[in-house]
Scaffold this motif. Sequence first.
Motif, PDB file in Angstrom:
ATOM      1  N   VAL A 139       0.862  -1.186   0.000  1.00 52.86           N
ATOM      2  CA  VAL A 139       0.000   0.000   0.000  1.00 52.86           C
ATOM      3  C   VAL A 139       0.895   1.232   0.000  1.00 52.86           C
ATOM      4  O   VAL A 139       1.602   1.510   0.976  1.00 52.86           O
ATOM      5  N   GLY A 140       0.867   1.939  -1.105  1.00 51.52           N
ATOM      6  CA  GLY A 140       1.643   3.159  -1.241  1.00 51.52           C
ATOM      7  C   GLY A 140       0.766   4.378  -1.034  1.00 51.52           C
ATOM      8  O   GLY A 140      -0.090   4.406  -0.146  1.00 51.52           O
ATOM      9  N   SER A 141       0.947   5.375  -1.870  1.00 51.16           N
ATOM     10  CA  SER A 141       0.142   6.596  -1.817  1.00 51.16           C
ATOM     11  C   SER A 141       0.396   7.384  -3.087  1.00 51.16           C
ATOM     12  O   SER A 141       1.496   7.320  -3.655  1.00 51.16           O
ATOM     13  N   ILE A 142      -0.606   8.152  -3.505  1.00 51.57           N
ATOM     14  CA  ILE A 142      -0.347   9.012  -4.662  1.00 51.57           C
ATOM     15  C   ILE A 142       0.684  10.075  -4.325  1.00 51.57           C
ATOM     16  O   ILE A 142       1.283  10.672  -5.218  1.00 51.57           O
ATOM     17  N   ALA A 159       7.297   6.808  -2.354  1.00 52.73           N
ATOM     18  CA  ALA A 159       7.979   6.607  -3.632  1.00 52.73           C
ATOM     19  C   ALA A 159       8.865   5.369  -3.545  1.00 52.73           C
ATOM     20  O   ALA A 159       8.995   4.593  -4.508  1.00 52.73           O
ATOM     21  N   PHE A 160       9.470   5.166  -2.380  1.00 55.16           N
ATOM     22  CA  PHE A 160      10.253   3.944  -2.145  1.00 55.16           C
ATOM     23  C   PHE A 160       9.376   2.713  -2.302  1.00 55.16           C
ATOM     24  O   PHE A 160       9.776   1.725  -2.942  1.00 55.16           O
ATOM     25  N   VAL A 161       8.183   2.751  -1.715  1.00 57.23           N
ATOM     26  CA  VAL A 161       7.269   1.606  -1.800  1.00 57.23           C
ATOM     27  C   VAL A 161       6.928   1.301  -3.253  1.00 57.23           C
ATOM     28  O   VAL A 161       6.942   0.140  -3.684  1.00 57.23           O
ATOM     29  N   HIS A 162       6.641   2.357  -4.021  1.00 60.34           N
ATOM     30  CA  HIS A 162       6.291   2.160  -5.434  1.00 60.34           C
ATOM     31  C   HIS A 162       7.459   1.542  -6.203  1.00 60.34           C
ATOM     32  O   HIS A 162       7.289   0.565  -6.939  1.00 60.34           O
ATOM     33  N   GLN A 163       8.654   2.115  -6.032  1.00 59.14           N
ATOM     34  CA  GLN A 163       9.806   1.633  -6.792  1.00 59.14           C
ATOM     35  C   GLN A 163      10.219   0.233  -6.361  1.00 59.14           C
ATOM     36  O   GLN A 163      10.612  -0.597  -7.182  1.00 59.14           O
ATOM     37  N   ASN A 167      10.635  -3.204  -8.696  1.00 56.25           N
ATOM     38  CA  ASN A 167      11.837  -4.039  -8.687  1.00 56.25           C
ATOM     39  C   ASN A 167      11.549  -5.436  -8.156  1.00 56.25           C
ATOM     40  O   ASN A 167      12.208  -6.407  -8.561  1.00 56.25           O
ATOM     41  N   MET A 168      10.575  -5.560  -7.255  1.00 61.83           N
ATOM     42  CA  MET A 168      10.161  -6.883  -6.817  1.00 61.83           C
ATOM     43  C   MET A 168       9.628  -7.688  -8.000  1.00 61.83           C
ATOM     44  O   MET A 168       9.922  -8.881  -8.142  1.00 61.83           O
ATOM     45  N   ARG A 169       8.858  -7.010  -8.836  1.00 63.05           N
ATOM     46  CA  ARG A 169       8.321  -7.706 -10.016  1.00 63.05           C
ATOM     47  C   ARG A 169       9.452  -8.240 -10.879  1.00 63.05           C
ATOM     48  O   ARG A 169       9.389  -9.357 -11.396  1.00 63.05           O
ATOM     49  N   ALA A 179       3.513  -9.161  -7.580  1.00 65.39           N
ATOM     50  CA  ALA A 179       3.697  -7.980  -6.730  1.00 65.39           C
ATOM     51  C   ALA A 179       2.866  -6.840  -7.285  1.00 65.39           C
ATOM     52  O   ALA A 179       2.885  -6.568  -8.489  1.00 65.39           O
ATOM     53  N   SER A 180       2.129  -6.184  -6.398  1.00 62.81           N
ATOM     54  CA  SER A 180       1.255  -5.075  -6.789  1.00 62.81           C
ATOM     55  C   SER A 180       1.418  -3.919  -5.817  1.00 62.81           C
ATOM     56  O   SER A 180       1.810  -4.122  -4.658  1.00 62.81           O
ATOM     57  N   CYS A 181       1.098  -2.730  -6.283  1.00 57.75           N
ATOM     58  CA  CYS A 181       1.092  -1.550  -5.421  1.00 57.75           C
ATOM     59  C   CYS A 181      -0.231  -0.818  -5.600  1.00 57.75           C
ATOM     60  O   CYS A 181      -0.677  -0.601  -6.730  1.00 57.75           O
ATOM     61  N   ILE A 182      -0.856  -0.456  -4.488  1.00 59.10           N
ATOM     62  CA  ILE A 182      -2.086   0.324  -4.514  1.00 59.10           C
ATOM     63  C   ILE A 182      -1.778   1.688  -3.921  1.00 59.10           C
ATOM     64  O   ILE A 182      -1.266   1.783  -2.794  1.00 59.10           O
ATOM     65  N   ALA A 183      -2.063   2.735  -4.670  1.00 57.97           N
ATOM     66  CA  ALA A 183      -1.723   4.100  -4.266  1.00 57.97           C
ATOM     67  C   ALA A 183      -3.000   4.913  -4.065  1.00 57.97           C
ATOM     68  O   ALA A 183      -3.543   5.472  -5.016  1.00 57.97           O
ATOM     69  N   PRO A 184      -3.494   4.995  -2.831  1.00 57.88           N
ATOM     70  CA  PRO A 184      -4.714   5.767  -2.580  1.00 57.88           C
ATOM     71  C   PRO A 184      -4.430   7.267  -2.478  1.00 57.88           C
ATOM     72  O   PRO A 184      -3.324   7.692  -2.120  1.00 57.88           O
ATOM     73  N   GLY A 185      -5.473   8.048  -2.764  1.00 58.60           N
ATOM     74  CA  GLY A 185      -5.440   9.476  -2.492  1.00 58.60           C
ATOM     75  C   GLY A 185      -6.064   9.741  -1.133  1.00 58.60           C
ATOM     76  O   GLY A 185      -5.963   8.913  -0.222  1.00 58.60           O
ATOM     77  N   LYS A 186      -6.736  10.877  -1.006  1.00 59.72           N
ATOM     78  CA  LYS A 186      -7.312  11.235   0.289  1.00 59.72           C
ATOM     79  C   LYS A 186      -8.403  10.255   0.699  1.00 59.72           C
ATOM     80  O   LYS A 186      -9.377  10.057  -0.006  1.00 59.72           O
ATOM     81  N   ALA A 187      -8.204   9.659   1.851  1.00 59.20           N
ATOM     82  CA  ALA A 187      -9.164   8.692   2.377  1.00 59.20           C
ATOM     83  C   ALA A 187      -9.431   9.027   3.835  1.00 59.20           C
ATOM     84  O   ALA A 187      -8.504   9.341   4.589  1.00 59.20           O
ATOM     85  N   GLU A 188     -10.676   8.940   4.225  1.00 58.37           N
ATOM     86  CA  GLU A 188     -11.050   9.318   5.591  1.00 58.37           C
ATOM     87  C   GLU A 188     -10.870   8.125   6.529  1.00 58.37           C
ATOM     88  O   GLU A 188     -11.736   7.277   6.673  1.00 58.37           O
ATOM     89  N   THR A 189      -9.698   8.083   7.147  1.00 56.07           N
ATOM     90  CA  THR A 189      -9.367   7.084   8.160  1.00 56.07           C
ATOM     91  C   THR A 189      -8.716   7.842   9.317  1.00 56.07           C
ATOM     92  O   THR A 189      -8.832   9.060   9.403  1.00 56.07           O
TER      93      THR A 189
END
Length: 266
Positions: A139-142, A159-163, A167-169, A179-189
């Motif tokens: 789980v990354g982030s935009i 950005a480290f998580v995304h890259q 490279n894991m792939r 290997a997948s990355c999910i990059a959410p924007g503003k989320a109410e948590t």
Amino acid sequence: MNNGNRGVVFVSGASSGFGMRTTALLATEGYHVIAAARHRDRLEDLCAKNTDLAVFPLEVDVRDREGLAQSVHRLPAEFRDVSAVINNAGLSKGFEPVQSGIWDNWREMVETNVVGLLNVTNLLLPRLVERGSGHVVNVGSIAGNYPYLGGNVYAATKAFVHQLTLNMRADLHGTGVRASCIAPGKAETEFALVRHGGNRELARETYRGITPLDADDVAEAVSWCLSRPPHVNITMIEIMPTDQPFSLGFVPPRTEPTGTAKGTDL
């Protein structure tokens, strides 16, 4: 509906937000879920709400590699064959520019968002490679893709998580592990509450005038990634509120013109 054991999934940061909802959703879908987090009381509450599902609470701090290794080693037999890892644990603290950044905030973000993710991956990914199949969803982030004022160190950790995911792939080619990355924007948590040091008023202001994502939006994206057939690898998903074009910036409200614009004779 519980459809039987579809595999064992390790979810970090499972006591709130994305991790809590991902744990509940995957357990409902039939996965055995290891819910890892630091807060015992929250984990107990999570399990109490899902008593008919296969959720194992694991009180652990992902920053503590030795403690994490011991906890993983002691997993019950039915939870040892991990087939998927959801690296969700993460946080952000402060909005200060780099030139006036607070070192303790920086260290906590790096130790959680980077070192914690590496600890979990280092301990569990070899198990997936050995079994010849599996999936890691980070789980990354935009914020890791688009800059914004005050993002600096937090954005850099994402950005480290995304890259790392990319490279894991490359490293996992031929192993059967995805290997997948999910990059959410503003989320109410609770994310904004932590970032604002517990100031609820400032946290609420984060979402003023918009309809933000919620934890279920991200949990459903995780589930969808895991549910793709083995030959399909979802590399990256960006999820943003409709009101959020990029990063943490927003388009100002549209207003009607107050007068008639005067043109220029050409």
